[in-house]
Design a protein around this motif. Structure first.
Motif, PDB file in Angstrom:
ATOM      1  N   UNK A   5      15.689  -1.315   1.736  1.00 46.39           N
ATOM      2  CA  UNK A   5      14.230  -1.275   1.694  1.00 46.39           C
ATOM      3  C   UNK A   5      13.709  -0.448   0.535  1.00 46.39           C
ATOM      4  N   UNK A   6      12.450  -0.714   0.195  1.00 48.91           N
ATOM      5  CA  UNK A   6      11.713   0.103  -0.766  1.00 48.91           C
ATOM      6  C   UNK A   6      10.472   0.640  -0.052  1.00 48.91           C
ATOM      7  N   UNK A   7      10.189   1.915  -0.268  1.00 50.00           N
ATOM      8  CA  UNK A   7       9.039   2.585   0.342  1.00 50.00           C
ATOM      9  C   UNK A   7       8.174   3.147  -0.781  1.00 50.00           C
ATOM     10  N   UNK A   8       6.884   2.817  -0.751  1.00 47.22           N
ATOM     11  CA  UNK A   8       5.962   3.227  -1.806  1.00 47.22           C
ATOM     12  C   UNK A   8       5.531   4.674  -1.573  1.00 47.22           C
ATOM     13  N   UNK A   9       6.071   5.621  -2.352  1.00 43.50           N
ATOM     14  CA  UNK A   9       5.787   7.038  -2.121  1.00 43.50           C
ATOM     15  C   UNK A   9       4.859   7.634  -3.173  1.00 43.50           C
ATOM     16  N   UNK A  10       4.589   6.899  -4.230  1.00 45.10           N
ATOM     17  CA  UNK A  10       3.747   7.427  -5.299  1.00 45.10           C
ATOM     18  C   UNK A  10       2.757   6.357  -5.694  1.00 45.10           C
ATOM     19  N   UNK A  11       1.541   6.479  -5.187  1.00 43.93           N
ATOM     20  CA  UNK A  11       0.537   5.474  -5.468  1.00 43.93           C
ATOM     21  C   UNK A  11      -0.272   5.798  -6.705  1.00 43.93           C
ATOM     22  N   UNK A  43       0.824  -1.196   0.000  1.00 43.88           N
ATOM     23  CA  UNK A  43       0.000   0.000   0.000  1.00 43.88           C
ATOM     24  C   UNK A  43       0.866   1.258   0.000  1.00 43.88           C
ATOM     25  N   UNK A  44       0.264   2.323  -0.470  1.00 49.30           N
ATOM     26  CA  UNK A  44       0.875   3.649  -0.465  1.00 49.30           C
ATOM     27  C   UNK A  44       1.353   3.985   0.942  1.00 49.30           C
ATOM     28  N   UNK A  45       2.646   4.274   1.091  1.00 50.46           N
ATOM     29  CA  UNK A  45       3.215   4.587   2.395  1.00 50.46           C
ATOM     30  C   UNK A  45       3.871   3.422   3.094  1.00 50.46           C
ATOM     31  N   UNK A  46       3.716   2.191   2.593  1.00 53.16           N
ATOM     32  CA  UNK A  46       4.311   1.020   3.233  1.00 53.16           C
ATOM     33  C   UNK A  46       5.790   0.903   2.864  1.00 53.16           C
ATOM     34  N   UNK A  47       6.528   0.145   3.667  1.00 49.80           N
ATOM     35  CA  UNK A  47       7.962  -0.052   3.421  1.00 49.80           C
ATOM     36  C   UNK A  47       8.316  -1.506   3.679  1.00 49.80           C
ATOM     37  N   UNK A  48       9.180  -2.060   2.843  1.00 46.57           N
ATOM     38  CA  UNK A  48       9.606  -3.450   2.967  1.00 46.57           C
ATOM     39  C   UNK A  48      11.122  -3.513   2.859  1.00 46.57           C
ATOM     40  N   UNK A  90      -6.749  -6.743  -4.090  1.00 52.35           N
ATOM     41  CA  UNK A  90      -7.466  -5.543  -4.535  1.00 52.35           C
ATOM     42  C   UNK A  90      -6.999  -4.286  -3.799  1.00 52.35           C
ATOM     43  N   UNK A  91      -6.026  -4.382  -2.911  1.00 54.26           N
ATOM     44  CA  UNK A  91      -5.718  -3.244  -2.052  1.00 54.26           C
ATOM     45  C   UNK A  91      -4.327  -2.686  -2.143  1.00 54.26           C
ATOM     46  N   UNK A  92      -3.758  -2.587  -3.352  1.00 54.66           N
ATOM     47  CA  UNK A  92      -2.427  -1.983  -3.452  1.00 54.66           C
ATOM     48  C   UNK A  92      -2.534  -0.714  -4.291  1.00 54.66           C
ATOM     49  N   UNK A  93      -1.437   0.057  -4.333  1.00 54.02           N
ATOM     50  CA  UNK A  93      -1.551   1.393  -4.907  1.00 54.02           C
ATOM     51  C   UNK A  93      -0.598   1.727  -6.054  1.00 54.02           C
ATOM     52  N   UNK A  94       0.519   1.052  -6.160  1.00 51.39           N
ATOM     53  CA  UNK A  94       1.471   1.476  -7.186  1.00 51.39           C
ATOM     54  C   UNK A  94       2.195   0.330  -7.840  1.00 51.39           C
ATOM     55  N   UNK A  95       3.532   0.438  -7.861  1.00 49.89           N
ATOM     56  CA  UNK A  95       4.342  -0.601  -8.489  1.00 49.89           C
ATOM     57  C   UNK A  95       4.398  -1.854  -7.609  1.00 49.89           C
ATOM     58  N   UNK A  98       0.925  -0.088 -11.387  1.00 47.90           N
ATOM     59  CA  UNK A  98       1.446   1.102 -12.056  1.00 47.90           C
ATOM     60  C   UNK A  98       2.966   1.068 -11.963  1.00 47.90           C
ATOM     61  N   UNK A  99       3.627   0.282 -12.822  1.00 53.19           N
ATOM     62  CA  UNK A  99       5.060   0.013 -12.660  1.00 53.19           C
ATOM     63  C   UNK A  99       5.975   1.229 -12.771  1.00 53.19           C
ATOM     64  N   UNK A 100       5.510   2.316 -13.405  1.00 60.69           N
ATOM     65  CA  UNK A 100       6.383   3.482 -13.545  1.00 60.69           C
ATOM     66  C   UNK A 100       6.213   4.485 -12.400  1.00 60.69           C
ATOM     67  N   UNK A 101       5.392   4.177 -11.387  1.00 63.55           N
ATOM     68  CA  UNK A 101       5.260   5.071 -10.242  1.00 63.55           C
ATOM     69  C   UNK A 101       6.514   4.977  -9.360  1.00 63.55           C
ATOM     70  N   UNK A 102       6.660   5.913  -8.457  1.00 62.80           N
ATOM     71  CA  UNK A 102       7.922   6.099  -7.738  1.00 62.80           C
ATOM     72  C   UNK A 102       7.988   5.317  -6.432  1.00 62.80           C
ATOM     73  N   UNK A 103       9.225   4.959  -6.042  1.00 65.49           N
ATOM     74  CA  UNK A 103       9.482   4.398  -4.724  1.00 65.49           C
ATOM     75  C   UNK A 103      10.798   4.953  -4.192  1.00 65.49           C
ATOM     76  N   UNK A 104      10.908   4.978  -2.858  1.00 66.64           N
ATOM     77  CA  UNK A 104      12.115   5.490  -2.215  1.00 66.64           C
ATOM     78  C   UNK A 104      12.960   4.326  -1.732  1.00 66.64           C
TER      79      UNK A 104
END
Length: 275
Positions: free
Chosen positions: A195-201, A109-114, A218-223, A141-147
Motif C-alpha cells: 500500500x501507499x499512504x499519503x502523509x504529505x499533502x 486525499x491527505x491521510x488516505x491509503x490504497x 478538485x479534492x486531492x492533496x499531494x502526489x 505535487x509529485x515530490x511530496x511524501x508517501x508511506x
C-alpha cells in the motif's frame, strides 16, 4: 514529536479518535493541531516502529508540547536456517514496469491509503521481498511524501509486516519510485498486499489541489499514482479513508473494464529465492 534520542520523527500521526480526524508531523517532527477539548478528549499518537501513546486533552498545555515516543519492541518469528544449494533467482510480484501501461490517475486525499494484492507463483521455493516500485504521475505535487506498507495475504490487507517508518517520494513526476525493502526480510508466501499512504499533502494541510488533466477532480492533496487495467482480477485493490480502519474496494470488482479487468494502482515488487 521526538524519539528516545530527541530526534524528530517524520510523518507520525496525531489522531483525534472521537472524530477520526488528525494530522501528520512534517519531515522534522513538527505539527500543529487545534480542536475543542469538550469534543476531543483523547489524542492517539503513533508511528510505525514506535509504541502508541494516548494523551488526554484536558491535561495538555494550550500553546505547545513535545511528545516522545518509545521504540516498539519487535518480536520476530522463529526461523530455522538451513544451508541450501542452488542459484539465487529473481521474481516479480504483479507485473514489471515494462508490462504496465498507464490508463488513468489515482487521486487521493491527505491521510488516505490504497493497497493492491499482488499474488506470487513461487512454487516450493522460499521467497523474500526485495524492492517495491510505485509509479508517480506528473499531476499535483509529485515530490511530496508517501508511506509504504506491506500486509500479509488475506481476503483484506492482513497483519502488517513492515516494522519501520518507510517514507519516500519521487524526485520528479511521471517516474517510478524504487523502495528497497531487502533489509526487512519479508517472506512473500503466496502473495502480499502493498500500500501507499499519503502523509504529505499540499502544504501538509487539508488544502485541496485541482487536477490539470481532469476538471472534475478538485479534492486531492499531494502526489498522484498512476492506475492501470493491465492487472487481472486476482490483483484487487482496497482503499481506506483518512484516519479510518475500514478497508473498501477501490474499484468495484464487478465493473467491466478493458479485457474484463478493473483498475489498480501501478505498483509491483521484486523478490529473490533460491532454486
Amino acid at each position: 514529536m521526538v524519539d528516545d534520542k530527541h530526534n524528530g520523527i517524520p510523518f507520525a500521526v496525531i489522531e483525534a479518535r472521537e472524530r477520526h480526524e488528525g494530522v501528520y508531523t512534517d519531515a522534522n517532527g513538527y505539527f500543529a493541531f487545534s480542536g475543542d477539548t469538550a469534543i476531543i478528549r483523547t489524542l492517539a499518537v503513533f508511528c510505525m516502529g514506535y509504541e502508541e501513546q494516548v494523551l488526554h486533552t484536558a491535561t495538555l498545555p494550550a500553546d505547545s508540547l513535545t511528545i516522545q515516543l518509545r521504540p516498539k519492541a519487535t518480536t520476530l518469528r522463529a526461523v530455522q536456517v538451513k544451508p541450501r544449494e542452488g542459484k539465487v533467482r529473481n521474481g516479480i510480484l504483479g507485473r514489471s514496469k515494462r508490462k504496465l501501461s498507464k490508463d488513468g490517475d489515482l487521486f487521493r486525499k491527505y491521510g488516505a491509503e490504497t493497497a493492491i494484492l499482488l499474488t506470487a507463483d513461487t512454487g516450493q521455493y522460499d521467497a523474500t521481498l526485495r524492492d517495491v516500485y510505485v509509479y508517480i504521475t506528473g499531476e499535483g505535487a509529485p515530490t511530496s511524501y508517501f508511506r509504504v506498507h506491506v500486509y500479509e495475504y488475506d481476503s483484506l490487507p492482513g497483519r502488517e509486516v513492515t516494522d519501520s517508518n518507510v517514507v519516500v517520494h519521487a524526485r520528479k513526476g511521471n517516474s517510478w519510485v524504487r523502495v528497497d525493502l531487502r533489509s526487512k526480510y519479508i517472506p512473500v508466501g503466496k502473495g502480499l498486499f502493498v500500500s501507499v499512504e499519503w502523509v504529505s499533502g499540499f502544504g501538509n494541510t487539508m488544502s485541496a489541489l485541482a487536477s490539470e488533466q481532469h476538471a472534475e477532480v478538485v479534492g486531492f492533496n499531494g502526489q498522484v499514482v498512476g492506475i492501470t487495467a493491465d492487472y487481472g482480477k486476482p490483483s484487487c485493490t482496497y482503499s481506506r479513508a483518512p484516519f479510518s480502519d475500514q478497508w473498501e474496494y477501490y474499484d468495484d470488482p464487478a465493473a467491466q473494464r478493458k479485457g474484463g479487468y478493473f483498475l489498480n494502482p501501478m505498483i509491483y515488487c521484486t523478490y529473490t529465492y533460491i532454486k
